[in-house]
Write a protein that holds these residues in place. Structure first.
Motif, PDB file in Angstrom:
ATOM      1  N   VAL A  60      -5.151  -1.227  -5.275  1.00 58.57           N
ATOM      2  CA  VAL A  60      -3.886  -0.489  -5.350  1.00 58.57           C
ATOM      3  C   VAL A  60      -3.533  -0.334  -6.814  1.00 58.57           C
ATOM      4  CG1 VAL A  60      -1.471  -0.435  -4.641  1.00 58.57           C
ATOM      5  CG2 VAL A  60      -3.161  -1.494  -3.147  1.00 58.57           C
ATOM      6  N   SER A  61      -3.248   0.904  -7.228  1.00 58.79           N
ATOM      7  CA  SER A  61      -2.919   1.139  -8.632  1.00 58.79           C
ATOM      8  C   SER A  61      -1.856   2.222  -8.741  1.00 58.79           C
ATOM      9  CB  SER A  61      -4.173   1.553  -9.407  1.00 58.79           C
ATOM     10  OG  SER A  61      -4.709   2.744  -8.852  1.00 58.79           O
TER      11      SER A  61
ATOM     12  N   CYS B 289       2.099   4.522  -5.422  1.00 59.85           N
ATOM     13  CA  CYS B 289       0.887   3.715  -5.276  1.00 59.85           C
ATOM     14  C   CYS B 289      -0.295   4.573  -4.827  1.00 59.85           C
ATOM     15  CB  CYS B 289       1.104   2.597  -4.249  1.00 59.85           C
ATOM     16  SG  CYS B 289       2.209   1.309  -4.838  1.00 59.85           S
TER      17      CYS B 289
ATOM     18  N   CYS C  72       1.404   2.039  -9.075  1.00 56.89           N
ATOM     19  CA  CYS C  72       2.720   1.833  -8.444  1.00 56.89           C
ATOM     20  C   CYS C  72       3.822   1.854  -9.504  1.00 56.89           C
ATOM     21  CB  CYS C  72       2.752   0.508  -7.698  1.00 56.89           C
ATOM     22  SG  CYS C  72       1.614   0.422  -6.313  1.00 56.89           S
TER      23      CYS C  72
ATOM     24  N   GLU D  47       0.813  -1.218   0.000  1.00 57.00           N
ATOM     25  CA  GLU D  47       0.000   0.000   0.000  1.00 57.00           C
ATOM     26  C   GLU D  47       0.845   1.265   0.000  1.00 57.00           C
ATOM     27  OE1 GLU D  47      -3.009   0.049   3.045  1.00 57.00           O
ATOM     28  OE2 GLU D  47      -3.126  -2.135   3.031  1.00 57.00           O
TER      29      GLU D  47
ATOM     30  N   ASP E 217       5.983  -2.685  -8.258  1.00 53.87           N
ATOM     31  CA  ASP E 217       5.113  -3.513  -7.422  1.00 53.87           C
ATOM     32  C   ASP E 217       5.849  -3.979  -6.173  1.00 53.87           C
ATOM     33  OD1 ASP E 217       2.969  -3.277  -9.104  1.00 53.87           O
ATOM     34  OD2 ASP E 217       3.410  -5.117 -10.218  1.00 53.87           O
TER      35      ASP E 217
END
Length: 201
Positions: free
Chosen positions: A131-132, A111, A134, A106, A137
């Motif tokens: 969660v988008s 992110c 980033c 998170e 990852d």
């Protein structure tokens, strides 16, 4: 390689271990927290063995580093889901006590976390998020961290083996005062010719 030359290595090793410990605490990753704690103790043992010229401590440090490399290799396989490992199914990092994931999931760079309202997937006292965005990852952040630990451990293993060998050779070749010289040890002889008489009181 002198003790003063190795000081920056041990400082960097401790900083890397403490950084990892902090982020594992933030993510409630109990298995890595325990492993990191043992690693910090082993590094302190390695420092002590180097400063005090104790080869046994360095050998113990080298043995720990072998286990440490194995643990970090497991973490890499876990986050890359090698074989039958699955992050969605296996909660090894939390000893199956919670659904917590890596703190980086998170809080990774870039992110964006959005809660999913009224989700049927949410368990009691939990919420579902997406969660988008980033830049990297969280799996790859954990993999890079473990790869760095493996690199440092391999360097430390070579160092510990070499220095403990040097210390053992120095112990074997040490010349004690009055002994192990080319003339051999000779017991001191009495030079006095005085006759001892019993003492009566």
């Amino acid at each position: 390689m002198s003790n003063s030359q190795l000081c920056p290595y041990f400082v960097f090793l401790q900083i890397a271990a403490l950084e990892r410990q902090i982020f594992d605490f933030l993510g409630y990753q109990w298995a890595p927290i325990l492993a990191n704690f043992l690693h910090i103790m082993a590094v302190i043992l390695g420092i002590f063995g180097t400063i005090q010229y104790r080869s046994k401590y360095l050998i113990m440090y080298a043995v720990w580093l072998v286990l440490w490399v194995g643990w970090n290799a497991f973490i890499i396989c876990f986050y890359l889901e090698v074989g039958h490992l699955s992050q969605d199914r296996d909660f090894v990092m939390t000893f199956n006590t919670s659904l917590h994931r890596s703190w980086w999931m998170e809080n990774g760079p870039g992110c964006l976390v959005m809660p999913v309202m009224n989700s049927n997937l949410a368990l009691e006292d939990h919420h579902v998020i997406t969660v988008s965005g980033c830049l990297l990852d969280y799996q790859y952040i954990e993999v890079v961290s473990s790869a760095l630990q493996i690199f440092l451990a391999l360097f430390g293993f070579v160092y510990a083996c070499y220095v403990s060998k040097v210390f053992m050779e120095e112990e074997d070749s040490f010349d004690f005062i009055g002994g192990f010289d080319s003339y051999g040890y000779q017991a001191p002889q009495k030079t006095s010719h005085l006759q001892l008489q019993p003492l009566y009181t």
